[in-house]
Structures are given as C-alpha cells and as structure tokens.
Scaffold this motif. Sequence first.
Motif, mmCIF file in Angstrom:
data_model
loop_
_atom_site.group_PDB
_atom_site.id
_atom_site.type_symbol
_atom_site.label_atom_id
_atom_site.label_comp_id
_atom_site.label_asym_id
_atom_site.label_seq_id
_atom_site.Cartn_x
_atom_site.Cartn_y
_atom_site.Cartn_z
ATOM 1 N N SER A 149 0.821 -1.195 0.000
ATOM 2 C CA SER A 149 0.000 0.000 0.000
ATOM 3 C C SER A 149 0.855 1.244 0.000
ATOM 4 O O SER A 149 1.969 1.271 0.493
ATOM 5 C CB SER A 149 -0.934 0.005 1.218
ATOM 6 N N THR A 150 0.336 2.294 -0.603
ATOM 7 C CA THR A 150 0.990 3.588 -0.602
ATOM 8 C C THR A 150 0.045 4.578 0.029
ATOM 9 O O THR A 150 -1.044 4.235 0.470
ATOM 10 C CB THR A 150 1.315 4.030 -2.042
ATOM 11 N N ASP A 151 0.465 5.862 0.034
ATOM 12 C CA ASP A 151 -0.400 6.881 0.598
ATOM 13 C C ASP A 151 -1.707 6.995 -0.191
ATOM 14 O O ASP A 151 -2.720 7.428 0.330
ATOM 15 C CB ASP A 151 0.314 8.235 0.609
ATOM 16 N N GLN A 152 -1.671 6.619 -1.504
ATOM 17 C CA GLN A 152 -2.855 6.740 -2.335
ATOM 18 C C GLN A 152 -3.728 5.482 -2.301
ATOM 19 O O GLN A 152 -4.910 5.540 -2.593
ATOM 20 C CB GLN A 152 -2.461 7.025 -3.791
ATOM 21 N N GLN A 153 -3.151 4.358 -1.983
ATOM 22 C CA GLN A 153 -3.903 3.103 -1.978
ATOM 23 C C GLN A 153 -4.435 2.799 -0.586
ATOM 24 O O GLN A 153 -3.707 2.932 0.400
ATOM 25 C CB GLN A 153 -3.009 1.947 -2.435
ATOM 26 N N PRO A 154 -5.698 2.364 -0.474
ATOM 27 C CA PRO A 154 -6.216 1.986 0.851
ATOM 28 C C PRO A 154 -5.491 0.759 1.377
ATOM 29 O O PRO A 154 -5.159 -0.146 0.615
ATOM 30 C CB PRO A 154 -7.691 1.707 0.581
ATOM 31 N N SER A 172 -9.466 -2.626 1.770
ATOM 32 C CA SER A 172 -10.495 -2.273 0.795
ATOM 33 C C SER A 172 -11.560 -3.367 0.762
ATOM 34 O O SER A 172 -11.267 -4.526 0.473
ATOM 35 C CB SER A 172 -9.868 -2.109 -0.598
ATOM 36 N N ASP A 216 -13.229 1.792 2.213
ATOM 37 C CA ASP A 216 -11.767 1.759 2.206
ATOM 38 C C ASP A 216 -11.252 2.350 3.509
ATOM 39 O O ASP A 216 -11.895 3.202 4.127
ATOM 40 C CB ASP A 216 -11.194 2.571 1.032
ATOM 41 N N MET A 263 -7.440 3.824 5.105
ATOM 42 C CA MET A 263 -6.034 4.137 4.865
ATOM 43 C C MET A 263 -5.207 3.852 6.119
ATOM 44 O O MET A 263 -5.727 3.792 7.235
ATOM 45 C CB MET A 263 -5.878 5.611 4.477
ATOM 46 N N ASP A 310 -17.090 13.169 -3.302
ATOM 47 C CA ASP A 310 -16.064 13.795 -2.448
ATOM 48 C C ASP A 310 -15.991 13.124 -1.080
ATOM 49 O O ASP A 310 -15.873 13.790 -0.040
ATOM 50 C CB ASP A 310 -16.335 15.294 -2.283
#
Length: 345
Positions: free
Chosen positions: A3-8, A11, A35, A37, A319
Amino acid sequence: MTSTDQQPFLSIKDLKVHFSTEDGTVKAVDGLSFDLMRGKTLGIVGESGSGKSVTNLTILGLHNPDSTTVEGSIELDGEELNGASHKTLEKLRGNKMSMIFQDALASLSPYHTIGTQIGEVYRKHTGASKKEARARAIEMLTRVGIPQPDVRVDDYPHQFSGGMRQRAMIAMALVCDPELLIADEPTTALDVTVQAQIMDLLKDLQKEFGTAIIFITHDLGVIADIADDVLVMYGGRCVERGPKEEVLRTPQHPYTWGLLSSMPSLDGPVDVPLNPIPGSPPSLLNPPSGCRFHPRCAFAEKVEGDRCSTERPLLEILDGRGKACHLTDDQRREFFADLAASKAH
C-alpha cells in the motif's frame, strides 16, 4: 503489491455475508463497501444487529465456513482475504491484523496468567522463547499503563479490574505490532473515566505505529472522539458515510439523524425530550424490501410514489460523502432544518 499513501490499506468491495439457519438465510451483511487508509480510524456505528461485528469478524476470517456464505472482495494491503486458506488467515491474525473484543473477561482464559496469554500470541508469530515472550509481555503491559507490570504479568484475569483487563486485551492485540486493529466496542462496559483513558491509549498507539483502526460502537460520542471517518450501518447495509465532522454536524440520512436526535445534548435546553427512533431493527431473515429503514422512517411518505418500499436506494459517493436515501437534496435540507429547529426549542 504494497500500500501507498494513495492506496487503501484495507479495501472492502460489495461484501455480502449470509448465514444458513433452520429458519432460513440471515442476510447479515448485504453489499457493503469501504476503504481504510493507514494511520486512519474508521468508526462503524449502528444499532445491535446492523452487521457491524459480523463485517469485522469476516475480515479476520472468524466465521463458520460450513454455514456462512461470503461474497465480495476483502483486500488487506493488496492481498485478497476472501477465499484465502485457513493457514494464510491464521498467519495474518494477531500478526498483521488483530482485534480487541468487547468483553475482556469472556475473551481471556481464566486458567492462564495474563503474561502467558500475551506471550503465547508473541511466540506463535515470532518463534520467540518463553523468556523472550515474558519480557515482551511485560513491555506491552508497561506500554498500556498497567502498574507494576513485572508483578502483574503473573496475575490471572480475575485479579485485574475491568479497565485493566481491557488494557491487557489491547496489549495482547498489539503485541505483534499489527497494521490493522479492529476494536469491537472495547469501552462499552467501562466507566467514562476509564473509557477516556482507553481512547487516549489507542490514539497514542496509532500515532506511534501508524496503525489503521476500525472502531465499532453504537455510541456517537465515542465516534466523535476517536474517528476520522464514519460509516453508519442499518440492516446489514451502509446508509451513510463520510468525514466525522460532516456526518455528525450535517447528517444526510434519516437514520443518522434519528441516532443523533436520540442523544442528550450538554449545551441544549435541559427540558427538551429525547426523540428515540420508533420501532425495532429489521429481521435479517426477512428484511424489508426497498430501503430497509423505510418502516421506521418519518420521511418515507414524502418520497414520490412507493420507491422507499420497492426500490433499494443506491449509496451515492461524492467527495468522500455518501448516503443511501430517496429524499432529494432540497427535501433533506428542508426536513432536517425543521427538525433541528424543533430540537433547539
């Protein structure tokens, strides 16, 4: 894949959990997606029987495969858990993902010392010796604020107070530094002072390790204190989700509004009565058609036609904010504004 900062980190996609019983099929979770984080806390709130605990036990693989059907996707750090082998899940449980249960006295064995039980988890996943496991247990008891940990490590659960037992459970859950922590109403049976201490402890540990936390509760006051985002469940489905401040200040679903209206306010008039949600949660053996909340909803008749009773509302996400309701935005603003005014007076 990591996982990265953008990937949960976690999930969940269209999760369905159905139990086979003599009376029929219980649709405990029916199409849930969310999701989570790293380093964030998701609060899952709802009445008893809404599917909160079943969801999280399923993430851990703690269900009977002979009587349970699980559909959908459960990805932890890119690894699919639905359909994973027992050996894989056993390796992950207590190590990469862990759970704090609601009733510490029922969850801890009365026949073994606190230190033995914490050390057993550590030995299982690290291969540590008994001496190393004992040292680690003392270290964890120190970390969760147990006084004289080198002495209390040899005590049995009945020798601990309720708050200390819950701290011991947290120590056991965190002994292998899990990246996902599921807390199933861990403060329900504790007094408010101990509750606050446990909440502060979880927040401190999260800052230290960057742990992703799912916090299950029926208490919106607890959610306001610990969560980053909120997911509201009713009848096995998500009816609303979004950032904590937005969900609690401007609820978009009648059920969420009902939960908030049934809570006492410290800054409002003392003579304003609470407004409990009428009726009872639905039977998940034979749930209502359409919106599962419609038999208890004060606004169902405001929706044109019989959509609430015949058509399942979709969870619209915009959003990061979502609600599953047939009311229009204009209707929602009008009705909820009137309710807010009536509650204030």
